[in-house]
Scaffold this motif. Structure first.
Motif, PDB file in Angstrom:
ATOM      1  N   GLY A 103      36.758  37.292  14.045  1.00  0.00           N
ATOM      2  CA  GLY A 103      36.558  35.892  13.691  1.00  0.00           C
ATOM      3  C   GLY A 103      36.743  34.920  14.837  1.00  0.00           C
ATOM      4  N   PHE A 104      36.931  35.402  16.059  1.00  0.00           N
ATOM      5  CA  PHE A 104      37.082  34.506  17.218  1.00  0.00           C
ATOM      6  C   PHE A 104      35.730  34.252  17.861  1.00  0.00           C
ATOM      7  N   ASN A 105      35.521  33.010  18.238  1.00  0.00           N
ATOM      8  CA  ASN A 105      34.286  32.626  18.922  1.00  0.00           C
ATOM      9  C   ASN A 105      34.676  31.808  20.148  1.00  0.00           C
ATOM     10  N   VAL A 106      35.043  32.495  21.215  1.00  0.00           N
ATOM     11  CA  VAL A 106      35.634  31.869  22.396  1.00  0.00           C
ATOM     12  C   VAL A 106      34.649  31.901  23.551  1.00  0.00           C
ATOM     13  N   PHE A 107      34.553  30.776  24.256  1.00  0.00           N
ATOM     14  CA  PHE A 107      33.665  30.677  25.413  1.00  0.00           C
ATOM     15  C   PHE A 107      34.487  30.529  26.684  1.00  0.00           C
ATOM     16  N   GLY A 108      33.893  30.930  27.786  1.00  0.00           N
ATOM     17  CA  GLY A 108      34.561  30.830  29.069  1.00  0.00           C
ATOM     18  C   GLY A 108      33.621  30.314  30.138  1.00  0.00           C
ATOM     19  N   ASP A 109      34.205  29.715  31.155  1.00  0.00           N
ATOM     20  CA  ASP A 109      33.441  29.253  32.323  1.00  0.00           C
ATOM     21  C   ASP A 109      33.356  30.414  33.306  1.00  0.00           C
ATOM     22  N   PHE A 110      32.237  31.130  33.281  1.00  0.00           N
ATOM     23  CA  PHE A 110      32.116  32.364  34.056  1.00  0.00           C
ATOM     24  C   PHE A 110      31.658  32.090  35.489  1.00  0.00           C
ATOM     25  N   GLY A 111      32.146  32.932  36.349  1.00  0.00           N
ATOM     26  CA  GLY A 111      31.755  32.918  37.745  1.00  0.00           C
ATOM     27  C   GLY A 111      32.225  34.196  38.403  1.00  0.00           C
ATOM     28  N   PHE A 112      32.263  34.194  39.726  1.00  0.00           N
ATOM     29  CA  PHE A 112      32.696  35.366  40.486  1.00  0.00           C
ATOM     30  C   PHE A 112      33.713  34.913  41.525  1.00  0.00           C
ATOM     31  N   ASP A 113      34.750  35.722  41.680  1.00  0.00           N
ATOM     32  CA  ASP A 113      35.760  35.368  42.672  1.00  0.00           C
ATOM     33  C   ASP A 113      36.525  36.618  43.081  1.00  0.00           C
ATOM     34  N   THR A 114      37.379  36.440  44.062  1.00  0.00           N
ATOM     35  CA  THR A 114      38.195  37.536  44.572  1.00  0.00           C
ATOM     36  C   THR A 114      39.385  37.763  43.653  1.00  0.00           C
ATOM     37  N   VAL A 115      39.593  39.029  43.274  1.00  0.00           N
ATOM     38  CA  VAL A 115      40.725  39.392  42.414  1.00  0.00           C
ATOM     39  C   VAL A 115      41.538  40.465  43.113  1.00  0.00           C
ATOM     40  N   THR A 116      42.842  40.227  43.214  1.00  0.00           N
ATOM     41  CA  THR A 116      43.755  41.186  43.844  1.00  0.00           C
ATOM     42  C   THR A 116      44.854  41.539  42.862  1.00  0.00           C
ATOM     43  N   LEU A 117      45.159  42.821  42.749  1.00  0.00           N
ATOM     44  CA  LEU A 117      46.232  43.266  41.858  1.00  0.00           C
ATOM     45  C   LEU A 117      47.587  43.049  42.524  1.00  0.00           C
ATOM     46  N   GLY A 118      48.539  42.494  41.776  1.00  0.00           N
ATOM     47  CA  GLY A 118      49.888  42.300  42.285  1.00  0.00           C
ATOM     48  C   GLY A 118      50.121  40.914  42.841  1.00  0.00           C
ATOM     49  N   TRP A 119      51.386  40.640  43.161  1.00  0.00           N
ATOM     50  CA  TRP A 119      51.751  39.385  43.798  1.00  0.00           C
ATOM     51  C   TRP A 119      51.245  39.352  45.234  1.00  0.00           C
ATOM     52  N   GLN A 120      51.235  38.170  45.818  1.00  0.00           N
ATOM     53  CA  GLN A 120      50.857  38.029  47.224  1.00  0.00           C
ATOM     54  C   GLN A 120      51.848  38.800  48.099  1.00  0.00           C
ATOM     55  N   GLY A 121      51.299  39.577  48.999  1.00  0.00           N
ATOM     56  CA  GLY A 121      52.121  40.386  49.886  1.00  0.00           C
ATOM     57  C   GLY A 121      52.485  41.743  49.337  1.00  0.00           C
TER      58      GLY A 121
ATOM     59  N   SER B  20      34.320  39.560  41.918  1.00  0.00           N
ATOM     60  CA  SER B  20      34.616  40.135  40.608  1.00  0.00           C
ATOM     61  C   SER B  20      34.359  39.097  39.519  1.00  0.00           C
ATOM     62  N   ILE B  21      34.015  39.555  38.325  1.00  0.00           N
ATOM     63  CA  ILE B  21      33.733  38.638  37.221  1.00  0.00           C
ATOM     64  C   ILE B  21      35.029  37.972  36.767  1.00  0.00           C
ATOM     65  N   VAL B  22      35.020  36.646  36.762  1.00  0.00           N
ATOM     66  CA  VAL B  22      36.178  35.854  36.339  1.00  0.00           C
ATOM     67  C   VAL B  22      35.677  34.745  35.414  1.00  0.00           C
TER      68      VAL B  22
END
Length: 607
Positions: free
Chosen positions: A131-149, A158-160
């Protein structure tokens, strides 16, 4: 009998024979070296944020970075989503709590990212059946796993999607489903998922992952665990049951819920198929099952919030009852091999807050499903279940969690179906340790390399020695012409008029000049762009000839029979050839001498 020179073809044959021979003799070692030294990527252990958060219960979140310069955000893993969904500024409206920005895991601002590539506004593509109808502002960007450093892997482009919705998920989500996403803005060009990208860039050993949500009520608050390309054996008791992927790729993690029971009481009339979805915390079950829960635990459905809210009296009773609820799973809704996942009441003892209710209150994470497409085992189920999904073999498994104090992680890689190596020692260690045994002795591959290098080096030296000898540039032996007899040299020379040869032999005989042969200045080894002085203009051969002549640096090389001088002209005159033919002036001088002699003879005859 005179031996013929080895020749350029001979040198090439020598190199070929050496290479073939070495490959033939050491072929087994070369293959062995390739097999034993192949290293597969280690699994990637996602960094927990060490936060317990959410507006529908205390959940263990994970840290990621989005954009450049990186922005830290906290997310929940989603077994349904294929994309990374992050909360943006509109996700904290005016009536939101004052700590909304931090409470939602941090906000992402696309305008502060140098690598953001806009796409368009699209439906996020998950939870529509609920029952959810949610929209998002899609684009592409850099995604890194974990905290900085932290050194986690990075996926570019990557899709964001930015989320402004407050009803479906409170924090953003990290999509674990690796199927590609089709956008109408990229016709016939599916966009690769984060998990698939990690495999494509060889950051993980296979398209797979393992996840458990963690449990704040267990031991000293056990955080969740998310591993890409492997699993942690210290977190579960293994089950031998394997589930095939469901035919619906958007709901591939479907299990047969054969029984739900508590203290001998059945809470499920007949078995159903349910999707394991970590995006939401709820159990979506048939209405009849919800009625059985109401009876067993004194629950009351709130039609306004559409939740089972728990007041303080009910909560005290439930704590006293401290019931365990067992979910019996199989590949079908009845019969066959099964696995039991047992949840204590503490797994259902959760809090919920804005915007679902005005004030924070306890609730029981059970929802009434309206049809069989809504049957779901949510994040609350994964507090006690360890889920391993292998998208290369199209199967998954569910195991009961194991709770041991101070348990040491034991990470095991899930090998790719395309991985044919036989060395398993590189598959059991997390990122940063390649594993494998070490030995001080030389392996077969090392010995093979040494022997091949020695044979090939000898062949190259031999061929080089011959070629330099042929060109007269090496002092290691005399030119081959010195081995020939005078008769052979005369026979091998080009035809020259006999009287010219006699005139040449009339001159003084000289020894072979012993002065050194000089090379060109070293700058001739550079191209224009490589020259030390920049765009330098080098002397032409004629200019260089004049310069060296002024310096007295020319060397004259003579034949043994005192033939004409042969001058080495830079840079191509490497090998001495047969004597130069007479110049036109020499021929005219000889002809005049012959004419004078003929005229003198005629006068003698007249006399």
């Amino acid at each position: 009998m005179r031996m013929k020179p080895f020749g350029y073809h001979g040198a090439a044959i020598l190199l070929t024979i050496a290479s073939k021979a070495a490959g033939y003799v050491l072929g087994e070692n070369l293959v062995l070296r390739d097999e034993t030294n192949t290293t597969i990527p280690a699994p990637v252990v996602a960094s927990v944020s060490q936060y317990w958060e959410g507006n529908d219960g205390p959940w263990s979140s994970f840290a990621i970075q989005v954009g450049k310069t990186a922005q830290n955000v906290r997310v929940f893993p989603s077994t349904a989503s294929t994309s990374t969904l992050v909360v943006i500024n509109v996700g904290c409206p005016e009536d939101a709590p004052s700590n909304c920005k931090d409470a939602r895991g941090g906000l992402f601002n696309k305008n502060n990212s140098l690598t953001w590539v806009p796409n368009s506004i699209f439906d996020v593509g998950i939870e529509e059946n609920l029952g959810f109808n949610v929209f998002g502002d899609f684009g592409f960007d850099t995604v890194t796993l974990g905290w900085q450093g932290s050194g986690g892997p990075t996926v570019e482009h990557s899709i964001v999607a930015g989320l402004g919705d407050t009803t479906m998920t409170w924090l953003g989500v990290l999509g674990l489903n690796p199927r590609p996403t089709n956008f109408s803005t990229f016709v016939n060009n599916p966009q690769v998922s984060l998990v698939q990208s990690l495999k494509n860039q060889e950051a993980i050993p296979s398209v797979s992952w393992a996840y458990t949500a963690g449990a704040q009520y267990r031991l000293d608050k056990i955080y969740g665990s998310l591993i890409f390309g492997g699993y942690d054996t210290s977190r579960f008791t293994p089950s031998t049951l394997t589930f095939p992927f469901y035919e619906d790729i958007s709901r591939n993690l479907v299990v047969g819920v054969q029984k739900i029971s508590s203290s001998g009481t059945s809470l499920l009339e007949t078995g159903v198929f349910a999707f394991i979805d970590s995006t939401l915390p709820y159990f979506y079950l048939p209405t009849s099952a919800c009625s059985a829960f109401e009876t067993a635990f004194g629950l009351t459905w709130n039609s306004t919030s559409e939740l089972y809210l728990v007041n303080s009296t009910q909560h005290a009773s439930l704590l006293k009852q401290n019931a365990n609820i067992t979910f019996t799973l199989g590949t079908t809704t009845s019969g066959g091999e099964t696995v039991d996942i047992v949840l204590p009441y503490a797994a259902f003892d959760l809090n919920i807050s804005w915007p679902h209710v005005e004030e924070t209150t306890r609730y029981f994470p059970l929802k009434r499903a309206t049809n069989d497409t809504q049957y779901t085992l949510g994040r609350a189920f994964l507090q006690e279940a360890y889920l391993i999904a292998d998208y290369e073999r199209f199967n998954f498994s569910v195991h009961p969690c194991k709770w041991e104090p101070n348990a040491k992680s034991s990470i095991v890689a899930i090998r790719s179906v395309n991985d044919t190596t036989e060395n398993p020692s590189n598959t059991t260690t997390p990122t940063g340790n390649k594993g494998g045994s070490h030995s001080s002795s030389l392996g077969g591959g090392t010995i093979a390399g040494i022997v091949i290098g020695a044979i090939t080096g000898a062949a190259i030296l031999g061929a080089g020695w011959y070629l330099m000898r042929r060109r007269g540039l090496c002092g290691c032996g005399e030119p081959s012409e010195l081995d020939a007899t005078e008769t052979e040299r005369e026979q091998n020379r080009p035809a020259v008029p006999l009287d010219i040869i006699r005139a040449q032999k009339a001159g003084d005989e000289q020894e072979l000049d012993s002065s050194g042969i000089h090379e060109l200045p070293s700058h001739h080894k550079f191209g224009v762009l490589e020259a030390p002085g920049g765009d330098e203009t080098f002397p032409k051969p004629s200019e260089l000839d004049e310069q060296r002549a002024r310096q007295g640096r020319f060397s004259e090389v003579f034949e043994m029979d005192s033939g004409p001088i042969v001058r080495i002209e830079p840079p191509t005159a490497i090998e001495t050839e047969a004597p130069d033919l007479p110049t036109p002036g020499q021929l005219e001088a000889v002809e005049r001498a012959q004419e004078r002699r003929v005229g003198h003879d005629d006068q003698d005859e007249e006399r």
